[in-house]
Motif scaffolding. Structure first.
Motif, mmCIF file in Angstrom:
data_model
loop_
_atom_site.group_PDB
_atom_site.id
_atom_site.type_symbol
_atom_site.label_atom_id
_atom_site.label_comp_id
_atom_site.label_asym_id
_atom_site.label_seq_id
_atom_site.Cartn_x
_atom_site.Cartn_y
_atom_site.Cartn_z
ATOM 1 N N ARG A 261 0.851 -1.227 0.154
ATOM 2 C CA ARG A 261 0.023 0.146 -0.025
ATOM 3 C C ARG A 261 0.893 1.033 0.027
ATOM 4 O O ARG A 261 1.293 1.626 0.864
ATOM 5 C CB ARG A 261 -0.919 -0.035 1.094
ATOM 6 N N VAL A 262 1.242 1.760 -1.224
ATOM 7 C CA VAL A 262 2.330 2.859 -1.243
ATOM 8 C C VAL A 262 1.663 3.954 -2.171
ATOM 9 O O VAL A 262 0.909 3.726 -3.242
ATOM 10 C CB VAL A 262 3.383 2.401 -2.115
ATOM 11 N N THR A 263 1.903 5.190 -1.697
ATOM 12 C CA THR A 263 1.671 6.472 -2.542
ATOM 13 C C THR A 263 2.931 7.020 -2.997
ATOM 14 O O THR A 263 3.685 7.207 -1.979
ATOM 15 C CB THR A 263 0.778 7.580 -1.821
ATOM 16 N N LEU A 264 3.144 7.119 -4.190
ATOM 17 C CA LEU A 264 4.568 7.543 -4.562
ATOM 18 C C LEU A 264 4.403 9.049 -5.167
ATOM 19 O O LEU A 264 3.516 9.383 -5.840
ATOM 20 C CB LEU A 264 5.024 6.882 -5.544
ATOM 21 N N LEU A 265 5.056 10.095 -4.427
ATOM 22 C CA LEU A 265 5.254 11.501 -4.836
ATOM 23 C C LEU A 265 6.483 11.896 -5.668
ATOM 24 O O LEU A 265 7.549 11.443 -4.837
ATOM 25 C CB LEU A 265 5.103 12.398 -3.824
ATOM 26 N N TYR A 266 6.494 11.780 -6.918
ATOM 27 C CA TYR A 266 7.608 11.747 -7.639
ATOM 28 C C TYR A 266 7.997 13.106 -8.303
ATOM 29 O O TYR A 266 7.070 13.187 -9.187
ATOM 30 C CB TYR A 266 7.460 10.506 -8.571
ATOM 31 N N ALA A 267 9.001 13.807 -7.947
ATOM 32 C CA ALA A 267 9.362 15.174 -8.245
ATOM 33 C C ALA A 267 10.224 15.333 -9.401
ATOM 34 O O ALA A 267 11.277 14.628 -9.027
ATOM 35 C CB ALA A 267 9.419 16.091 -7.231
ATOM 36 N N ASN A 268 10.240 15.997 -10.502
ATOM 37 C CA ASN A 268 11.004 15.893 -11.697
ATOM 38 C C ASN A 268 11.019 17.485 -11.915
ATOM 39 O O ASN A 268 10.182 17.945 -11.957
ATOM 40 C CB ASN A 268 10.847 15.026 -12.640
ATOM 41 N N ARG A 269 12.279 17.811 -12.752
ATOM 42 C CA ARG A 269 12.471 19.135 -13.313
ATOM 43 C C ARG A 269 11.506 18.979 -14.359
ATOM 44 O O ARG A 269 10.854 20.271 -14.834
ATOM 45 C CB ARG A 269 13.822 19.319 -13.796
ATOM 46 N N ASP A 270 11.329 17.937 -15.288
ATOM 47 C CA ASP A 270 10.315 17.951 -16.552
ATOM 48 C C ASP A 270 9.865 16.861 -16.672
ATOM 49 O O ASP A 270 9.643 15.784 -15.671
ATOM 50 C CB ASP A 270 11.338 18.507 -17.744
ATOM 51 N N LYS A 271 8.908 16.662 -17.673
ATOM 52 C CA LYS A 271 8.218 15.284 -17.803
ATOM 53 C C LYS A 271 8.881 14.073 -18.418
ATOM 54 O O LYS A 271 8.345 13.154 -18.783
ATOM 55 C CB LYS A 271 6.945 15.688 -18.705
ATOM 56 N N THR A 272 10.350 14.297 -18.252
ATOM 57 C CA THR A 272 10.935 12.850 -18.710
ATOM 58 C C THR A 272 11.161 12.311 -17.423
ATOM 59 O O THR A 272 12.427 12.722 -16.483
ATOM 60 C CB THR A 272 12.602 13.400 -19.392
#
Length: 228
Positions: free
Chosen positions: A135-146
């Motif tokens: 049971r995981v919620t992943l918040l994944y931050a990146n500079r752009d959409k790659t």
């Protein structure tokens, strides 16, 4: 122990995975890291060794390093790593790290900044292989959409309804409002935070300010990377 390069894989623009075969069986827990030595001449002031998370899951039986490579500037270590050919060797030692999943039944929030996704790939892939529906919620931050590992992550999410992914791209960022919005109950889950050191420290402070218990915060930072 020495590892031999078996393959390279472009994960996203500027991000490459290096897949190594160990000379003998290597046992590790998903989320741990190794000390790598790559001897080369004319080393810069950062030297010839690094610590990298093992991005592969233990069941895959190979050691994968996933790292960002600068197009122009960059350390002599990274340039030498980039230039490795199939069959070339790198030395490893000092398996370590407690950024591991202690209780697969516990609800978790994984917070990744850029290349900080690597331990989560290992943890998620191993759990899926073992038949554990995290049971995981992943918040994944990146500079752009790659996004690094995007296809793999979304395949895992498609097979496990309890695994949810939320991407954040600039100007979005992981701040208190984003955490409150995407994680309604802050008291239950264990928060795993991985990424560049400034980002990990900032998010850790935010979680404490949001009254997340300290025992529910685990952190793993990557020195040498700017905040995403």
């Amino acid at each position: 122990m020495k590892l031999k390069l078996a393959a390279k894989k472009i994960e996203s623009p500027g991000v490459v995975s290096f897949i190594f075969k160990p000379q003998e069986p290597l046992v590790w827990k998903a989320g741990q890291f190794l000390h790598y030595v790559l001897n080369h001449t004319s080393t810069d002031d950062r030297g010839s060794d690094r610590w990298f998370t093992i991005a592969s899951a233990p069941y895959e039986r190979h050691v994968m390093i996933t790292t960002r490579l600068a197009s122009t500037k960059g350390s002599t270590f990274k340039k030498t790593l980039k230039g490795l050919k199939r069959g070339d060797e790198i030395e490893v030692s000092d398996l370590d790290g407690d950024f591991t999943l202690n209780d697969p039944k516990k609800e978790c929030v994984f917070i990744a900044g850029g290349i900080g996704i690597t331990p989560f790939r290992s943890i998620l892939k191993q759990a899926a292989h073992d038949g554990k529906r995290l049971r995981v919620t992943l918040l994944y931050a990146n500079r752009d959409k790659t996004v690094t590992y995007k296809k793999e992550l979304e395949t895992l999410a498609a097979r496990n309804p309890a695994f949810q992914i939320h991407y954040l791209f600039k100007p979005q960022r992981i701040d208190k409002d984003a955490i409150r919005k995407l994680v309604p109950d802050l008291k239950k889950p264990v928060f795993y935070v991985s990424g560049p050191e400034p980002m990990v420290e900032d998010v850790g402070k935010m979680l404490q300010q949001l009254d997340v218990p300290q025992k529910h915060i685990k952190q793993d930072w990557f020195p040498g990377y700017p905040a995403e």
